[in-house]
Design an enzyme around this catalytic site. Structure first.
Site, PDB file in Angstrom:
ATOM      1  N   HIS A 137      49.816  53.084  46.938  1.00 36.96           N
ATOM      2  CA  HIS A 137      48.926  53.041  48.110  1.00 36.96           C
ATOM      3  C   HIS A 137      49.596  53.574  49.376  1.00 36.96           C
ATOM      4  O   HIS A 137      48.933  53.723  50.398  1.00 36.96           O
ATOM      5  CB  HIS A 137      48.435  51.615  48.370  1.00 36.96           C
ATOM      6  CG  HIS A 137      47.587  51.045  47.281  1.00 36.96           C
ATOM      7  ND1 HIS A 137      46.416  51.646  46.855  1.00 36.96           N
ATOM      8  CD2 HIS A 137      47.744  49.943  46.498  1.00 36.96           C
ATOM      9  CE1 HIS A 137      45.887  50.930  45.876  1.00 36.96           C
ATOM     10  NE2 HIS A 137      46.675  49.895  45.628  1.00 36.96           N
ATOM     11  N   ASP A 142      47.040  52.585  37.102  1.00 36.59           N
ATOM     12  CA  ASP A 142      46.840  51.296  37.767  1.00 36.59           C
ATOM     13  C   ASP A 142      45.336  51.069  37.976  1.00 36.59           C
ATOM     14  O   ASP A 142      44.564  52.024  38.095  1.00 36.59           O
ATOM     15  CB  ASP A 142      47.571  51.291  39.113  1.00 36.59           C
ATOM     16  CG  ASP A 142      47.533  49.948  39.828  1.00 36.59           C
ATOM     17  OD1 ASP A 142      48.511  49.194  39.689  1.00 36.59           O
ATOM     18  OD2 ASP A 142      46.525  49.659  40.518  1.00 36.59           O
ATOM     19  N   ASP A 165      47.297  45.996  35.822  1.00 33.13           N
ATOM     20  CA  ASP A 165      46.271  45.114  36.395  1.00 33.13           C
ATOM     21  C   ASP A 165      44.881  45.451  35.849  1.00 33.13           C
ATOM     22  O   ASP A 165      43.886  44.850  36.266  1.00 33.13           O
ATOM     23  CB  ASP A 165      46.288  45.125  37.938  1.00 33.13           C
ATOM     24  CG  ASP A 165      46.543  46.485  38.546  1.00 33.13           C
ATOM     25  OD1 ASP A 165      46.578  47.491  37.807  1.00 33.13           O
ATOM     26  OD2 ASP A 165      46.695  46.557  39.780  1.00 33.13           O
TER      27      ASP A 165
HETATM   28  C1  OKP Z   1      48.169  47.038  44.681  1.00 35.38           C
HETATM   29  B1  OKP Z   1      48.356  47.841  43.388  1.00 35.38           B
HETATM   30  C2  OKP Z   1      42.281  40.752  46.624  1.00 35.38           C
HETATM   31  C3  OKP Z   1      43.014  41.538  47.685  1.00 35.38           C
HETATM   32  C4  OKP Z   1      43.643  42.740  47.095  1.00 35.38           C
HETATM   33  C5  OKP Z   1      45.127  44.596  47.677  1.00 35.38           C
HETATM   34  C6  OKP Z   1      45.428  44.898  46.260  1.00 35.38           C
HETATM   35  C7  OKP Z   1      46.561  45.872  46.168  1.00 35.38           C
HETATM   36  C8  OKP Z   1      46.901  46.255  44.767  1.00 35.38           C
HETATM   37  N1  OKP Z   1      41.333  39.873  47.185  1.00 35.38           N
HETATM   38  N2  OKP Z   1      44.517  43.365  47.993  1.00 35.38           N
HETATM   39  O1  OKP Z   1      47.447  48.904  43.258  1.00 35.38           O
HETATM   40  O2  OKP Z   1      48.306  47.057  42.187  1.00 35.38           O
HETATM   41 ZN    ZN Z   2      46.692  47.915  41.297  1.00 42.55          ZN
END
Ligand code: OKP
Ligand code: ZN
Length: 345
Positions: free
Chosen positions: A160, A196, A285
């Site tokens: 990100h 991801d 994830d």
């Molecule tokens: C980072 B990576 C959930 C809030 C989520 C950001 C997620 C970032 C993921 N309520 N906030 O891409 O795994």
């Molecule tokens: Zn992610």
């Protein structure tokens, strides 16, 4: 395959993220890396290798110098303002406001460079982000030394983080830094393949106008999911980079059949581009039990992902991104690596 490790990464710890209206402990924790390391050891996948230090130059090859300076000094500025706890943005430069005058004040700077209220900066953040980038660079160097594959066990994640922006738990874009290093080491074309759950908006931003680095991302549709403001199917790159960005947004609830079809589309695009190295932004994830995500991949599917990437037949650097089911992250990551190695299929 070797697993690159770096204890400096553990210093980014103890932060709170703004989530569903409350401050809660960050989902992105040092325990994640410990679980992956333990699973890698238990699976006997290969030796661990400490990260080497390649300095700031390869980081500055993809990130803005003033941004890197901000990250390096953010905690210092925060404490100089009399603050403790953690540095977290509460205001952001949204549409219709000015982006051309960076504020002097630390609160303004956090919102100038940050894009969410989920990425706290703590005392160890810079050293951890720097250490993660060095691990990714060590992985790129291993490919240069003739390894067919390597795994950079990094955190905080990176995809990100854009040229001059942090957010989504990411500060420096480890995969992009490694991809650029591979370019600089003589690979004419490099692909970043991002599996991801979330769109790799930072990687897309960094290589948007580049025809030499292909960026492919399979992710939850930004209409439904973080990072919300990038990652749509009609984003293809610009200028020399037109056609070198491919987004495959998928709806909440996506399971293996649909996911596998999108992965085939992604892999066909890799073949068409013809890179001599592939960097995989490896998030798990997408797993059915992930606490912040809504795909439904099962454990056994991660092995298929690894096997499909192996079939591309290119030197491959895996760089860890997300995966927040701490008890399961290790076995899911290792399944991808085993699928790639063809072990115990
Ligand atoms: C980072 B990576 C959930 C809030 C989520 C950001 C997620 C970032 C993921 N309520 N906030 O891409 O795994
Ligand atoms: Zn992610």
């Amino acid at each position: 395959m070797r697993c690159i490790v770096n204890p400096a990464q553990d210093g980014h710890s103890g932060g709170l993220e703004f989530n569903e209206g409350r401050l809660v402990p960050c989902h992105e924790s040092p325990e994640r890396a410990a679980m992956v390391r333990d699973a890698f050891r238990a699976a006997n996948l290969g030796p661990e290798e400490p990260a080497r230090d390649f300095g700031l130059a390869p980081i500055l090859a993809v990130h803005d110098a003033a941004y890197v300076d901000f990250l390096r000094t953010a905690w210092e500025r925060w404490t100089a303002a009399g603050r403790g706890g953690q540095a977290l943005s509460f205001v952001f430069a949204a549409a219709g406001m000015r982006r051309d005058v960076p504020p002097d004040d630390i609160d303004g700077l956090l919102g100038f460079y940050g894009f969410d209220a989920g990425s706290p900066i703590v005392p160890g953040t810079w050293a951890a982000a720097y250490g993660a980038a060095q691990s990714a660079l060590t992985g790129a160097a291993l490919l240069g030394a003739g390894e067919r594959a390597a795994f950079a066990l990094v955190r905080p994640p990176g995809h990100h983080a854009g040229r001059a922006v942090f957010g989504g738990y990411c500060f420096l874009n480890n995969a992009a830094i490694a991809a650029q290093a591979l370019r600089d080491a003589g690979h004419a074309r490099v692909t970043v393949l991002d599996v991801d759950y979330h769109h790799g908006n930072g990687t897309q931003d960094i290589f948007w106008t580049r025809g030499d680095v292909q960026v492919i991302s399979l992710h939850a549709d930004p209409r439904q999911e973080f990072p919300y403001f990038l990652g749509h199917a009609d984003e293809h790159g610009a200028g020399d980079g037109l056609g070198a960005t491919l987004n495959l947004p998928l709806p909440w609830g996506t399971g293996w059949t649909v996911y596998a079809g999108a992965l085939d589309t992604a892999c066909a695009a890799v073949e068409a581009f013809g890179p001599s190295a592939v960097v995989v932004s490896l998030g798990v994830d997408t797993w059915e039990g992930d606490p912040i995500s809504r795909f439904t991949l099962r454990h056994e599917h991660f092995r298929h992902i690894g096997a499909r990437i192996q079939a591309l037949g290119r030197p491959t650097l895996f760089v860890l991104e997300g995966g927040y089911a701490v008890a399961e992250i290790g076995r899911n990551v290792v399944a991808v690596l085993q699928g790639f190695e063809g072990a115990g299929a």
